[in-house]
Design a protein around this motif. Sequence first.
Motif, short mmCIF file in Angstrom:
data_model
loop_
_atom_site.label_atom_id
_atom_site.label_comp_id
_atom_site.label_asym_id
_atom_site.label_seq_id
_atom_site.Cartn_x
_atom_site.Cartn_y
_atom_site.Cartn_z
N ILE A 145 -54.46 42.70 74.08
CA ILE A 145 -54.65 43.74 73.07
C ILE A 145 -53.87 43.46 71.78
N PRO A 146 -52.57 43.13 71.82
CA PRO A 146 -51.88 42.93 70.54
C PRO A 146 -52.47 41.80 69.68
N PRO A 147 -52.70 40.59 70.25
CA PRO A 147 -53.28 39.56 69.37
C PRO A 147 -54.71 39.87 68.95
N THR A 148 -55.46 40.58 69.79
CA THR A 148 -56.81 40.96 69.38
C THR A 148 -56.74 41.96 68.23
N GLY A 149 -55.74 42.84 68.28
CA GLY A 149 -55.52 43.78 67.20
C GLY A 149 -55.26 43.05 65.88
N ASN A 150 -54.43 42.01 65.96
CA ASN A 150 -54.15 41.21 64.76
C ASN A 150 -55.41 40.56 64.23
N GLU A 151 -56.20 40.02 65.15
CA GLU A 151 -57.45 39.36 64.76
C GLU A 151 -58.40 40.38 64.13
N PHE A 152 -58.40 41.58 64.68
CA PHE A 152 -59.26 42.64 64.16
C PHE A 152 -58.89 42.97 62.71
N ILE A 153 -57.60 43.12 62.46
CA ILE A 153 -57.13 43.44 61.11
C ILE A 153 -57.46 42.30 60.14
N ALA A 154 -57.25 41.07 60.61
CA ALA A 154 -57.54 39.91 59.76
C ALA A 154 -59.03 39.88 59.43
N LEU A 155 -59.85 40.16 60.44
CA LEU A 155 -61.29 40.12 60.25
C LEU A 155 -61.74 41.24 59.30
N LEU A 156 -61.10 42.39 59.43
CA LEU A 156 -61.45 43.52 58.56
C LEU A 156 -61.26 43.13 57.09
N LYS A 157 -60.19 42.39 56.84
CA LYS A 157 -59.94 41.94 55.47
C LYS A 157 -60.85 40.78 55.08
N ASP A 158 -61.01 39.84 56.02
CA ASP A 158 -61.86 38.66 55.73
C ASP A 158 -63.32 39.03 55.55
N SER A 159 -63.72 40.19 56.09
CA SER A 159 -65.13 40.57 55.95
C SER A 159 -65.49 40.76 54.48
N SER A 160 -64.47 40.90 53.62
CA SER A 160 -64.74 41.01 52.18
C SER A 160 -65.41 39.74 51.65
N LEU A 161 -65.27 38.64 52.39
CA LEU A 161 -65.87 37.38 51.93
C LEU A 161 -67.39 37.43 51.89
N VAL A 162 -67.99 38.30 52.75
CA VAL A 162 -69.45 38.33 52.74
C VAL A 162 -70.01 38.99 51.47
N SER A 163 -69.11 39.47 50.62
CA SER A 163 -69.58 39.99 49.33
C SER A 163 -70.24 38.86 48.52
N VAL A 164 -69.92 37.63 48.84
CA VAL A 164 -70.50 36.51 48.08
C VAL A 164 -71.99 36.34 48.34
N ILE A 165 -72.47 36.88 49.45
CA ILE A 165 -73.92 36.83 49.64
C ILE A 165 -74.52 38.22 49.43
#
Lengths: 216, 250
Positions: A145-165
């Motif tokens: 759970i803790p590392p998945t939580g970190n990955e979730f937060i990172a992904l939430l921010k990284d999802s901004s990258l799909v703005s390029v398409i």
Amino acid sequence: MGLQKIITAMPALLQGAGLTILLTLVSIFFGLILGLLLALGRLSKNAFFDRLSQFYIWLFRGTPLLLQIFFIYYALPTFTPITFDALPTAFIALSLNSGAYLAEIIRAAIQSIDKGQMEAAKALGMRYTQAMRRIVIPQSYRRLIPPTGNEFIALLKDSSLVSVIAMTELMRTTSLLSNSSGNAVYYIPCALLYLAMTTIFTFVFSKLEKKYSISE
Amino acid sequence: MIKLENVYKSFGKLEVLKNINLEVTKGEVVCIIGPSGSGKSTLLRCLNHLERITEGRTIIDGELIDEKVKGKDSLKISPKKVALVCAELGMVFQRFNLFPHLTVLENIIEAPLTVKKIAREIVMEEATLLLKKVGLEDKKDEYPSRLSGGQQQRVAIARALAMNPKIMLFDEPTSALDPELVGEVLEVMKQLARDGMTMLVVTHEMGFAREVANRIIFMDQGQIIEDSSPEEIFSNPRQERTKSFLQKIL
Ligand SMILES: Nc1ncnc2c1ncn2[C@@H]1O[C@H](COP(=O)(O)OP(=O)(O)OP(=O)(O)O)[C@@H](O)[C@H]1O
Ligand SMILES: [Mg+2]
């Protein structure tokens, strides 16, 4: 001054934030399934599955997410008959990418479970898959759970990258608003919305962790 | 019930079992003693396929379940069948190995439900009887971490018995326990022996061995050095190595 502007833009911003959350939730969901398969591949005695998983992880962790998005959206159709619209591309790229990271997280969590657990399960007549499914993997949840939580937060921010398409998630919604109005004030509510989302999900994950730690 | 013929086991270059021949008949209690590293655990683990032998044959309840000829696997029965036969062997570990995410009751019913696919009501009934047998019916909803070592080991015995094994293997079941908790576990094992269970027990509890065992096997450096009755081995060991080992631990 800008407050009125922000209030009128709020529905659009919230809608963008909604898409950001949807992208993250769906991608984490498929990423977990993919990550589990890859982790089992890495742990498998079968050299082929191990190599295949290793290769996948190497590929997706070794290249930028932005490149992966462009690749699926623009490059794939040029040499294959496969074409994806922006929304499927976003889901696919984020899922494939998070799968690679989650694979290593899941593998580490499974490997941290005492070998005696698998042996006890086998001695009771369970087959490998049964023992994994009923005994080993459930015990890895809490550590997951803790590392998945970190990955979730990172992904939430990284999802901004799909703005390029041209996906109008929170980031793109904000920049569209600023560009059309010539006013950059929208980046303030944008930041606050990201902070609100990361704070809420951090809280959710810490609750989950507590819930799963009762038996230890 | 158990028959080992010319069994060898190596880990890489390290030969851990050398030419083991052993037969255990129904209802017999056989204790295995010997210095650390002599291959006692490995011998037990070869019986239920936690380890695979490198040469020889193992037969459980008339079924050939492992066979290696000149290092080559020549076993003809299916993995499924092997698993079934192995499930006739209950195993109790030194460090209990209870499933920490499951309650005491869930630990016991897990394998009968998922491996044998027995109806839940029947399994629950059996589990309640087993918990009574090991004196822990009031702990059924506790998690293992809340129990003492002795209680955990008794749950582990009940868990193994829930599969209705024909043979029970014990690998130093009391070595990880505080001295005051050893007795309660041995008591459960003695009761099992009185009920006629076939048992193979690796132990350093010489009192238990003397009282319960039909035979005692002394192992050293991967070989069976001596195989005789408790009276004989304690009063008049045939081998020099047995004598010096017993002198050290008694
Ligand atoms: N999986 C393994 N890989 C390599 N070597 C092993 C493995 N398991 C056991 N051994 C070695 O085999 C030898 C016999 O081990 P085993 O555990 O059977 O001894 P033992 O008689 O049970 O000892 P103890 O009284 O300490 O439990 C030891 O030298 C041990 O290091
Ligand atoms: Mg041992």
